[in-house]
Scaffold this motif. Structure first.
Motif, PDB file in Angstrom:
ATOM      1  N   ASP A  61     -29.080  -5.673  21.736  1.00  0.00           N
ATOM      2  CA  ASP A  61     -30.385  -5.222  22.215  1.00  0.00           C
ATOM      3  C   ASP A  61     -31.307  -4.795  21.072  1.00  0.00           C
ATOM      4  O   ASP A  61     -32.335  -4.155  21.311  1.00  0.00           O
ATOM      5  CB  ASP A  61     -30.215  -4.070  23.206  1.00  0.00           C
ATOM      6  N   ASP A  66     -33.597  -6.039  17.701  1.00  0.00           N
ATOM      7  CA  ASP A  66     -34.252  -7.216  17.142  1.00  0.00           C
ATOM      8  C   ASP A  66     -33.656  -7.618  15.800  1.00  0.00           C
ATOM      9  O   ASP A  66     -33.578  -8.809  15.479  1.00  0.00           O
ATOM     10  CB  ASP A  66     -35.752  -6.967  16.993  1.00  0.00           C
ATOM     11  N   TRP A  82     -30.782 -10.157  16.129  1.00  0.00           N
ATOM     12  CA  TRP A  82     -31.151 -11.542  16.445  1.00  0.00           C
ATOM     13  C   TRP A  82     -31.882 -12.213  15.290  1.00  0.00           C
ATOM     14  O   TRP A  82     -31.883 -13.445  15.187  1.00  0.00           O
ATOM     15  CB  TRP A  82     -31.989 -11.567  17.717  1.00  0.00           C
ATOM     16  N   ASN A  83     -32.498 -11.436  14.407  1.00  0.00           N
ATOM     17  CA  ASN A  83     -33.098 -12.029  13.215  1.00  0.00           C
ATOM     18  C   ASN A  83     -32.039 -12.638  12.307  1.00  0.00           C
ATOM     19  O   ASN A  83     -32.324 -13.539  11.527  1.00  0.00           O
ATOM     20  CB  ASN A  83     -33.884 -10.973  12.437  1.00  0.00           C
ATOM     21  N   THR A 111     -26.530 -19.201  17.668  1.00  0.00           N
ATOM     22  CA  THR A 111     -26.987 -19.002  19.043  1.00  0.00           C
ATOM     23  C   THR A 111     -26.305 -19.985  19.987  1.00  0.00           C
ATOM     24  O   THR A 111     -25.871 -19.625  21.092  1.00  0.00           O
ATOM     25  CB  THR A 111     -28.512 -19.162  19.130  1.00  0.00           C
ATOM     26  N   SER A 138     -31.224  -6.802  27.837  1.00  0.00           N
ATOM     27  CA  SER A 138     -32.035  -6.912  26.624  1.00  0.00           C
ATOM     28  C   SER A 138     -32.934  -8.136  26.680  1.00  0.00           C
ATOM     29  O   SER A 138     -32.452  -9.251  26.887  1.00  0.00           O
ATOM     30  CB  SER A 138     -31.121  -7.012  25.394  1.00  0.00           C
ATOM     31  N   TYR A 192     -34.272  -9.559  24.191  1.00  0.00           N
ATOM     32  CA  TYR A 192     -33.885 -10.423  23.080  1.00  0.00           C
ATOM     33  C   TYR A 192     -32.707 -11.308  23.492  1.00  0.00           C
ATOM     34  O   TYR A 192     -32.684 -12.507  23.193  1.00  0.00           O
ATOM     35  CB  TYR A 192     -33.482  -9.584  21.862  1.00  0.00           C
ATOM     36  N   GLU A 229     -33.728 -14.016  26.065  1.00  0.00           N
ATOM     37  CA  GLU A 229     -34.477 -15.130  25.470  1.00  0.00           C
ATOM     38  C   GLU A 229     -33.539 -16.114  24.786  1.00  0.00           C
ATOM     39  O   GLU A 229     -33.708 -17.339  24.928  1.00  0.00           O
ATOM     40  CB  GLU A 229     -35.486 -14.581  24.461  1.00  0.00           C
ATOM     41  N   ARG A 230     -32.546 -15.598  24.055  1.00  0.00           N
ATOM     42  CA  ARG A 230     -31.627 -16.471  23.322  1.00  0.00           C
ATOM     43  C   ARG A 230     -30.486 -16.995  24.203  1.00  0.00           C
ATOM     44  O   ARG A 230     -29.999 -18.102  23.970  1.00  0.00           O
ATOM     45  CB  ARG A 230     -31.032 -15.714  22.135  1.00  0.00           C
TER      46      ARG A 230
END
Length: 458
Positions: free
Chosen positions: A267, A269, A272-273, A280, A312, A314, A317-318
């Motif tokens: 959760d 950012d 995920w960066n 992914t 989350s 993030y 989205e992924r």
């Protein structure tokens, strides 16, 4: 207020702060030489005080310095005492580096202050009879360097802080208190030490390194992740860059370790960066292959925790599969996932769980979950969920529900007076079904409303 004035207010040693304020007044008055000389005086006084502080805290090497200092001070203001203090002063910067009060770069910058101070107070050092004329901007620069390099930092040693941080994380009574972690291991340490601690936390949170047998690696990684999140609230870019530096090592870990890292930091950012497209894809495939169990069997703990990441944005989205999986889960499994980490995302699901409760026990489970999500309710959602509660006989007449109704009323205090009429409406609807004076007419809730200044009967 200027940047220098802000830094002066942050000087660690209250005994040194008047010297720094005097140097600043000299600068503003145009007394450039006096400013530089007083700045160096503040530096020497600060280093001496911090080394004595380390000795008082039990550092054996610093105790030797304290003894040397005391011997020089006892000689008084005579030639022997002056020479002894000059010898101490000449080695102060080396001592400061040795005890990690500053690093080698900081020592070099502070050495320039000492050199310019010598030129200011010993004009004979310059040949041809010229007198050293320091520029005002040099004096201001020296003061700013002294403040940022030394004077605003407590006497905390880098290796010692890292050891204290490790002991804190491995403490059997560990509690992830973000303000404490930020104040103790981020705000009060030097920038170099700060980077070391953040890097240490990132490696353990992502890679599950063995903490020397002090505790299980997975639990240690969970605690390090809490620290990393706390540090990110102070400097998200530093944490982002530090986590990204672990990308190559994280890419080759086994799938179970990667999923656990997803649960810890999914959760955030900055996590995920670090995750590229290839990783992914791997995470999506692992989510799709998570074990499926019968409706009456509990989900595996890892599966439940991974699916809870649907909260989350993030992760959604992924990994869009998370929403699909969560929406198609049986009632008990959805309840288990929403229980892992209460979040506004689960509020509609909680309302649905109350409507679908098939027994008194399941009604009570849904009621407890609703109380967990009370801080996220709006007045409109509260009215909707209480309506579903009233309409469901399995919820309305379950043994624990009258008590849970009081807890829900207390948990929605953020709604203010607007929530009382909603609960009053709920009471009226329940009594229209169950009648007056019975246990399931929720008398405890009526008492809570009366104590809050709202009379349902009125």
């Amino acid at each position: 207020m200027s940047d220098v004035e802000n830094l002066i207010s942050q000087v660690w040693n209250p005994g040194v702060r008047p010297l720094v304020e005097e140097a600043w007044r000299c600068y503003n008055a145009g007394a450039t030489r006096a400013c530089i000389a007083t700045t160096w005086t503040a530096v020497t006084a600060d280093i001496i005080t911090k080394l004595v502080r380390l000795a008082d805290d039990g550092d054996a090497q610093a105790a030797g310095f304290r003894t040397t200092l005391t011997d020089a001070q006892t000689k008084g203001l005579n030639s022997q005492g002056v020479r002894a203090m000059q010898a101490i002063e000449s080695g102060l910067l080396e001592r400061a580096v040795e005890f990690e009060l500053i690093d080698s770069i900081g020592s070099r910058e502070l050495e320039r202050i000492r050199e310019d101070r010598n030129l200011c107070v010993h004009p004979s050092l310059r040949t041809l009879g010229d007198v050293y004329e320091p520029r005002p901007e040099v004096a201001r620069g020296h003061l700013a360097v002294a403040l940022t390099t030394l004077l605003t930092h407590p006497p905390i040693q880098g290796r010692k802080v890292l050891a204290e941080f490790t002991a804190y994380i491995c403490d059997p009574l560990f509690v992830p208190t973000y303000p404490h972690m930020q104040a103790t291991f981020f705000d009060r340490v030097r920038s170099a030490t700060r980077k070391t601690i953040v890097g240490f936390a990132a490696k353990h949170a992502l890679l599950e390194l063995d903490p020397g047998g002090l505790m299980p690696a997975t639990e240690h990684a969970d605690r390090m992740a809490s620290a990393l999140i706390a540090f990110a609230q102070r400097d998200r870019e530093l944490v982002r860059a530090t986590v990204a530096a672990q990308s190559e090592r994280f890419q080759v870990l086994e799938g179970a370790t990667q999923l656990r890292a997803l649960v810890r930091l999914g959760d955030q950012d900055f996590f995920w960066n670090m995750v590229d497209r290839a990783l992914t894809t791997r995470l999506r495939e692992m989510v799709n292959k998570m074990p499926i169990v019968a409706d009456w069997d509990p989900l595996p703990a890892t599966t439940t925790a991974v699916l809870a990441m649907v909260r989350s944005p993030y992760a959604r989205e992924r990994l869009p599969e998370l929403e699909t999986h969560f929406a198609t889960l049986p009632w008990a499994h959805r309840l288990g996932v929403a229980t892992v980490c209460p979040d506004p995302y689960f509020v509609p699901a909680v309302s649905q769980l109350i409507q679908e409760a098939g027994s008194w026990r399941s009604g009570e489970q849904a009621g407890r979950l609703l109380v967990q999500h009370a801080p996220f309710l709006t007045t409109e959602v509260l009215r909707e969920v209480l309506g579903a509660w009233c309409d469901s006989s399995q919820c309305r007449t379950a043994a624990d529900m009258p008590g849970l109704a009081v807890l829900l009323f207390q948990g929605t205090s953020h709604l203010g007076p607007a929530r009382a009429p909603v609960f009053g409406e709920f009471l009226a609807n329940v009594r229209a079904i169950e009648g007056e004076g019975e246990y399931y007419s929720y008398p405890a809730l009526e008492e809570a409303l009366n104590r809050d200044g709202y009379s349902p009967s009125a």
